[in-house]
Motif scaffolding. Structure first.
Motif, mmCIF file in Angstrom:
data_model
loop_
_atom_site.group_PDB
_atom_site.id
_atom_site.type_symbol
_atom_site.label_atom_id
_atom_site.label_comp_id
_atom_site.label_asym_id
_atom_site.label_seq_id
_atom_site.Cartn_x
_atom_site.Cartn_y
_atom_site.Cartn_z
ATOM 1 N N LEU A 271 0.810 -1.218 0.000
ATOM 2 C CA LEU A 271 0.000 0.000 0.000
ATOM 3 C C LEU A 271 0.846 1.271 0.000
ATOM 4 O O LEU A 271 0.416 2.296 -0.507
ATOM 5 N N LYS B 177 -0.097 5.356 0.395
ATOM 6 C CA LYS B 177 -1.566 5.460 0.368
ATOM 7 C C LYS B 177 -2.123 5.372 1.787
ATOM 8 O O LYS B 177 -3.226 5.835 2.067
ATOM 9 N N THR C 187 -3.548 8.398 4.302
ATOM 10 C CA THR C 187 -4.879 8.990 4.412
ATOM 11 C C THR C 187 -5.378 8.888 5.846
ATOM 12 O O THR C 187 -6.164 9.721 6.284
#
Length: 107
Positions: free
Chosen positions: A84, A87, A90
């Motif tokens: 991931l 990302k 977030t």
């Protein structure tokens, strides 16, 4: 008129360009090189003791055993975090935690 300056490949490999050399902003003090050597040999973050606790604090219970999305995205596994990458930011907003995760991803 200024004489041409020869810049050795080692000088360039260390990250010092002609601009720095010509402008005399370069400091060749021994402690500058020692700091660079220490930084490059610093221990990389450990997943179990440094990275996983960040996700346990921010992403539990959903991404841990018994959670809604654990089967698809198990955050207790380093390969999920590596896949991931950034990302994940977030949910991870803390700059220190992001820096630690970036260091882990760079391994």
């Amino acid at each position: 008129m200024r004489a041409a300056i020869f810049i050795s490949p080692l000088f360039l490999a260390l990250g010092f360009g002609a601009r720095h050399y010509a402008s005399e902003r370069l400091s060749l003090k021994p402690q500058n090189f020692a700091t660079s050597a220490v930084a490059s040999t610093a221990k990389k973050p450990d997943f179990a003791t440094q990275i996983k606790p960040i996700f346990q604090a921010r992403c539990q219970p959903c991404h841990f055993p018994g959670g809604k999305v654990y089967e698809r995205l198990p955050f207790d596994k380093p390969e999920t975090i590596t896949r991931l990458g950034t990302k994940l930011f977030t949910r991870i907003k803390d700059e220190k935690e992001q820096r630690l995760i970036r260091e882990f991803l760079a391994q």
